[in-house]
Scaffold this motif. Structure first.
Motif, PDB file in Angstrom:
ATOM      1  N   LYS A 169     -16.076  29.067 -29.428  1.00  0.00           N
ATOM      2  CA  LYS A 169     -17.468  29.190 -29.871  1.00  0.00           C
ATOM      3  C   LYS A 169     -17.697  30.501 -30.631  1.00  0.00           C
ATOM      4  O   LYS A 169     -18.276  30.498 -31.722  1.00  0.00           O
ATOM      5  N   LEU A 170     -17.291  31.623 -30.049  1.00  0.00           N
ATOM      6  CA  LEU A 170     -17.630  32.940 -30.604  1.00  0.00           C
ATOM      7  C   LEU A 170     -16.501  33.558 -31.422  1.00  0.00           C
ATOM      8  O   LEU A 170     -16.703  34.557 -32.094  1.00  0.00           O
ATOM      9  N   GLY A 171     -15.298  33.009 -31.293  1.00  0.00           N
ATOM     10  CA  GLY A 171     -14.163  33.648 -31.959  1.00  0.00           C
ATOM     11  C   GLY A 171     -13.281  34.329 -30.939  1.00  0.00           C
ATOM     12  O   GLY A 171     -13.747  34.771 -29.888  1.00  0.00           O
ATOM     13  N   ARG A 172     -11.990  34.376 -31.263  1.00  0.00           N
ATOM     14  CA  ARG A 172     -11.027  34.891 -30.278  1.00  0.00           C
ATOM     15  C   ARG A 172     -11.265  36.368 -30.002  1.00  0.00           C
ATOM     16  O   ARG A 172     -11.194  36.827 -28.874  1.00  0.00           O
ATOM     17  N   LEU A 221     -10.979  28.062 -40.551  1.00  0.00           N
ATOM     18  CA  LEU A 221     -11.119  26.657 -40.166  1.00  0.00           C
ATOM     19  C   LEU A 221     -12.306  26.405 -39.240  1.00  0.00           C
ATOM     20  O   LEU A 221     -12.846  25.309 -39.207  1.00  0.00           O
ATOM     21  N   VAL A 222     -12.701  27.425 -38.469  1.00  0.00           N
ATOM     22  CA  VAL A 222     -13.792  27.202 -37.523  1.00  0.00           C
ATOM     23  C   VAL A 222     -15.080  27.835 -38.040  1.00  0.00           C
ATOM     24  O   VAL A 222     -16.115  27.191 -38.131  1.00  0.00           O
ATOM     25  N   ALA A 223     -14.999  29.127 -38.423  1.00  0.00           N
ATOM     26  CA  ALA A 223     -16.197  29.787 -38.948  1.00  0.00           C
ATOM     27  C   ALA A 223     -16.408  29.426 -40.423  1.00  0.00           C
ATOM     28  O   ALA A 223     -17.436  29.756 -41.002  1.00  0.00           O
ATOM     29  N   LYS A 224     -15.415  28.782 -41.046  1.00  0.00           N
ATOM     30  CA  LYS A 224     -15.479  28.305 -42.443  1.00  0.00           C
ATOM     31  C   LYS A 224     -15.719  29.433 -43.453  1.00  0.00           C
ATOM     32  O   LYS A 224     -16.376  29.234 -44.446  1.00  0.00           O
TER      33      LYS A 224
END
Length: 517
Positions: free
Chosen positions: A94-97, A245-248
């Motif tokens: 959700k927030l990033g690693r 890929l997730v935060a685009k």
């Protein structure tokens, strides 16, 4: 299907092994070092806690933790870990690693120190605060599992990715060793300063009041390596796969990786394929990743039943074969020394080499072969210990027993203990990667809880008169070992559900690089 992998990710995949890979291993590995240190150091001091807080001057045996307390001290950290794996695994997607990675580390540092600073000096107060902080320590440790694995796999190149994730995991072995060395050092120093008689000679003086500091120092020392890496953790950029890929934000990912790789990368634009946005509970996920997820969770669950039941009860096995003398013939400080010595020897000879064998061979043999071989050998050695068990416990055959026992451990670590950690970080799509790793790890911890508690009770002798104080009779060590052998065999069968990620890019494995032509 055309391969549509982003340029910045391709650059990471084909990058030569260089300094930043090793920095990442050390930064991620230090978390694991602390994890292992904290989870295993408690098994070095439980006997001492029994002597200090459950001392009964009328008893011929030194005090020992009542079963429910022993179970709580050993198990509460595992329960915390399970919860942390699920929660932080989800949060990492959700927030990033990177954001979440700092939180878990602070939790580990604070709770390590706090678990050594218990309130009051009565058994109830000490045990309650110890268990409370060990739960939250476990919670932070749990977050480290999915995040360390995911960060390492997302930073690595595809040729040596297995070895890099395995190297992070191998820091566990170093942490177990460090726990042993710290315990040996601390108990030796206290022994020189406060010599005391054995329990048989003088029940009151055999555990000097200063010994209370021993367990506190050992438990708190876990915070030191974690604190040392905090700064470096915060300086690490977010992984490119998360950013792109997730935060685009392909532009930011390209900028970050240009710095890390020290090359100029071009920014590309990319149209999204809406088909690839399926969630964790969708039919599409089930179709693509359902069986692999079942494979990852079941094998980790079965492995940890066997792995943790052995690890937490090493000291009982050592006492049973006479490596550690009868409790009454030692004082409290010597007992810590003897237990630590035995555990460190086993770790040096079998546990640690197993991890590094995995690092060396995983990208040659592949994950599947190592996991299958490991489960197979563990089954063989468990049965080889269990069936002639009465032969092994005779004093003349002790060395053989320890060799067999060590080999079981060696093949756990050069086998499923390492591969179950590596594969889930490779085969799922980026936006679900840390969640799925957390789910796999948490089922593993559920197995650890079964192993740790089931075994406390199962390994008790069938004969009522020989049972440890407070326990019901169990099925005995021999039958317990036969059960573990069967469990390992079933783990071997479930291994066939797990795909082989060797030498493929993460996007290829997760189907994120596919675009309809």
């Amino acid at each position: 299907m055309a391969d549509q992998q982003l340029g910045v990710l391709k650059a990471l995949d084909v990058a030569k092994t260089q300094l930043y890979h090793f920095t990442a291993i050390v930064i991620a590995g230090m978390g694991f070092f602390t994890d292992a240190y904290d989870l295993f150091c408690v098994s070095l001091v439980t006997k001492l806690l029994g002597r200090l807080y459950y001392f009964d001057p009328t008893s011929p045996k030194p005090g020992s933790l009542p079963p429910h307390v022993a179970a709580a001290v050993n198990g509460v950290a595992l329960c915390g870990t399970l919860a942390g794996q699920l929660f932080f695994g989800w949060l990492g997607d959700k927030l990033g690693r990177k954001k979440v990675y700092g939180i878990t580390l602070i939790m580990m540092i604070v709770c390590s120190v706090a678990s050594g600073l218990s309130l009051g000096n009565h058994a109830k107060g000490v045990m309650t605060t110890l268990c409370f902080f060990r739960f939250w320590l476990g919670f932070g440790i749990g977050g480290d599992y999915p995040l360390s694995a995911t960060i390492m796999s997302e930073y690595a190149n595809k040729k040596t990715r297995g070895a890099f994730i395995a190297a992070v995991f191998a820091m566990q072995g170093v942490g177990i060793l460090a726990g042993g060395f710290v315990a040996l050092a601390v108990s030796s120093i206290f022994d020189k300063k406060f010599p005391s008689p054995t329990y048989e000679q003088d029940r009151f003086l055999s555990t000097p009041p200063q010994a209370d500091y021993i367990w506190r120092i050992i438990v708190m020392f876990g915070a030191v390596p974690a604190a040392m890496t905090y700064y470096w953790r915060m300086k690490m950029p977010e992984t490119a796969r998360y950013t792109a890929l997730v935060a685009k934000d392909i532009k930011q990912a390209t900028k970050d990786m240009s710095k890390v790789l020290q090359v100029e990368l071009e920014v590309e634009e990319r149209a999204e394929d809406p088909k690839l946005n399926y969630g964790l509970f969708s039919k599409e996920f089930l179709k693509r990743h359902g069986l692999p997820l079942l494979g990852c969770t079941s094998t980790w669950f079965l492995l940890d039943i066997a792995f943790y039941s052995q690890n937490l009860f090493q000291k009982d096995i050592f006492s049973a074969i006479g490596w550690i003398p009868k409790a009454a013939t030692m004082n409290g400080i010597h007992e810590v020394f003897k237990i630590a010595r035995a555990q460190t020897l086993i770790a040096l000879c079998s546990t640690v080499p197993g991890y590094w064998f995995t690092v060396a061979f995983i990208d040659i043999m592949g994950r599947f072969a190592i996991q299958l071989m490991g489960f197979f050998m563990m089954t063989v050695f468990m049965f080889a210990i269990a069936f002639p068990y009465d032969h092994w416990i005779k004093p003349d055959n002790r060395i053989g027993f320890v060799v067999m026992y060590s080999l079981t451990f060696f093949f756990a670590n050069f086998g499923p203990n390492a591969t179950t950690f590596i594969v889930p970080a490779e085969i799922f799509p980026a936006r679900l990667r840390s969640t799925c790793h957390g789910i796999s790890a948490a089922t593993g911890k559920a197995g650890a809880i079964v192993g740790a508690f089931g075994f406390l009770y199962a390994a008790q002798p069938q004969d009522k008169s020989k049972v440890d104080a407070g326990y019901p009779p169990g099925i005995g060590v021999k039958n317990s070992l036969i059960m573990l052998g069967v469990i390992n065999f079933v783990g071997m069968l479930f291994t066939f559900l797990v795909p082989e990620p060797k030498g493929k890019s993460l996007e290829e494995l997760s189907g994120e690089a596919e675009v309809e032509k």
